[in-house]
Design an enzyme around this catalytic site. Structure first.
Site, mmCIF file in Angstrom:
data_model
loop_
_atom_site.group_PDB
_atom_site.id
_atom_site.type_symbol
_atom_site.label_atom_id
_atom_site.label_comp_id
_atom_site.label_asym_id
_atom_site.label_seq_id
_atom_site.Cartn_x
_atom_site.Cartn_y
_atom_site.Cartn_z
ATOM 1 N N LYS A 106 0.643 -1.309 0.084
ATOM 2 C CA LYS A 106 -0.058 0.330 -0.312
ATOM 3 C C LYS A 106 0.816 0.875 0.189
ATOM 4 C CE LYS A 106 -4.834 1.283 0.563
ATOM 5 N NZ LYS A 106 -5.668 0.065 0.064
HETATM 6 N N1 GLU Z 1 -7.467 0.108 -2.479
HETATM 7 C C1 GLU Z 1 -8.115 -0.947 -3.300
HETATM 8 C C2 GLU Z 1 -8.362 -1.592 -1.621
HETATM 9 O O1 GLU Z 1 -8.029 -1.090 -0.349
HETATM 10 C C3 GLU Z 1 -7.696 -1.993 -4.275
HETATM 11 C C4 GLU Z 1 -6.860 -2.238 -4.415
HETATM 12 C C5 GLU Z 1 -5.809 -3.096 -5.552
HETATM 13 O O2 GLU Z 1 -6.587 -2.834 -6.604
HETATM 14 O O3 GLU Z 1 -4.721 -3.094 -5.779
HETATM 15 O O4 GLU Z 1 -8.104 -2.687 -1.940
#
Ligand code: GLU
Length: 417
Positions: A106
């Site tokens: 992240k």
């Molecule tokens: N930000 C989204 C989540 O928290 C999607 C992450 C992604 O598609 O890699 O799941």
């Protein structure tokens, strides 16, 4: 909202709660509770008036035993190191919950995008991507949208990376516009999995989502699509909110009209014909289904004691504090955990990545059918584990399933040298 609850500690507690049901080597467990590495950097970016502004930026790569690190990029003033670490850990267990071949990561930049022009945000995004360049790649780490980012930012990430690497590699990032290598159905995917698991949760409890009244906290991409699809399933969306306040209408709000109002005015507040509520009114409203779709720690112990809904489906990441979880368990409120409920986003990111690698575009129907299959299978595995092991909560059950998968991959990788 309890600011003092550290989401990284909450995430570690959730893993520990599941680990007590599994016989895991303490060294392996420690590895599965901590990020492999965290980039923390300062971006220096020229503003439109020529001034230089600096921004703290992060990328946490939590675990790569099951595949490339995967997870979004968040633009929000509250972004900090521990939040990014927590969110990257949740990605690991989310990808394992729905059994897609990714690890977890992240990223985030501490900034409020509403205070910057599109040109400034583009320069910030490109500066950030330059910092990420050695870490990311379609086989290394694959960013995606998260809070306050979307197709526009992902297109910039792709273009910056491809320009610097002198290549075409659309799979380096997901959540792109369809014309730039994105997937049909990706924008709706998070809200779609929220709606699918809501339907399954009512079914599990012997009810029908079509009869449900719903409150949705947060009206971004996940919240509004969930509201819209739940309404399509026959549910009545009686209250929604965003950071400016909540609105309610006992006869039901029109989710698309509210979304258009927010697009035009910047918030859901002031929607014609709806009454005004506080955030707390919304979270404790007399509804059947509560969908927290904003940020971490939205529901603490104090609010949990007053929640009226029978079912909570977590569209946001980490919206319940561990204390809130305990109270809701005692009160027999069924909580469908984030790592399953909002996994539609990363699942369709996986489909996008597969399409990019194959240079072959799927139809929206195929995307939605595959998503339905992945999410319902994961829900069934959750229920089987919950019942067979006689666990206390759905969250524990989903973590038991996910932790077993990550643990096996970690153990099979071994320790080297
Ligand atoms: N930000 C989204 C989540 O928290 C999607 C992450 C992604 O598609 O890699 O799941």
């Amino acid at each position: 909202m309890s600011e003092e609850v550290n989401p990284f500690e909450s995430m570690q507690e959730q893993i520990d709660d599941a680990a007590v049901h599994l016989d895991i080597d303490p060294g392996v467990l420690e590895r599965l509770k901590n990020p492999e590495r965290v980039l923390e950097t300062t971006l220096s970016v020229e503003m439109d008036d020529g001034a230089i502004e600096t921004f703290r930026a992060y990328r946490s790569q939590f675990n790569g035993d099951r595949g490339p690190y995967k997870g979004g990029i968040r633009y929000h003033p509250g972004v900090n190191r521990d939040e990014v670490k927590a969110l990257s850990g949740w990605m690991v267990y989310k990808c394992a919950a729905v059994d897609i071949p990714f690890g977890g990561g992240k990223g985030g930049i501490a900034l409020d995008p509403s205070g910057y022009s599109a040109d400034e945000l583009e320069r910030v995004t490109r500066a950030y991507t330059e910092e990420l360049r050695p870490l990311i790649g379609e086989d290394r780490d694959i960013p995606a949208p998260d809070v306050n980012t979307g197709q526009r930012e992902m297109n910039w990430v792709k273009d910056t990376y491809e320009s610097l690497e002198n290549t075409t590699e659309p799979g380096v990032v997901t959540g792109k516009a369809v014309e730039s290598g994105g997937s049909e159905g990706r924008v709706e995917a998070t809200g779609r999995s929220v709606a699918i698991v809501s339907r399954e949760a009512f079914d599990y409890r012997g009810g029908d989502v079509a009869d449900a009244t719903v409150a949705v906290q947060g009206y971004g991409n996940a919240g509004w699509v969930a509201a819209d699809l739940l309404e399509d399933m026959g549910a009545t969306v009686v209250a929604v909110s965003d950071s400016s306040g909540a609105i309610h209408d006992p006869d039901g709000l029109d989710p698309v009209a509210v979304k258009d109002h927010k697009r035009d005015t910047g918030s859901v507040a002031g929607f014609e014909g709806a009454g005004a509520w506080t955030n707390r009114d919304l979270l404790t409203a007399d509804v059947d289904l509560l969908v927290p779709a904003a940020l971490e720690n939205a529901i603490d112990a104090d609010i949990a004691a007053d929640v009226s809904a029978d079912i909570i489906v977590e569209a946001a990441n980490g919206p319940l504090t561990p204390d809130a979880d305990d109270i809701l368990e005692e009160r027999d409120v069924l909580v469908v955990p984030d790592i399953l409920a909002n996994a539609g986003g990363v699942t369709v990111s996986y489909f996008e990545w597969v399409q990019n690698r194959q240079r072959f575009q799927w139809t929206e129907q195929r995307v939605n059918d595959e998503l339905e299959r992945v999410v319902t299978e994961a829900f069934d595995e959750l229920v089987d584990t919950f019942e067979e092991r006689e666990l206390g909560t759905f969250r524990e059950a989903m973590y038991v399933v996910a932790l077993q998968r990550v643990r096996r991959a970690a153990e099979q990788s071994g320790v080297w040298p």
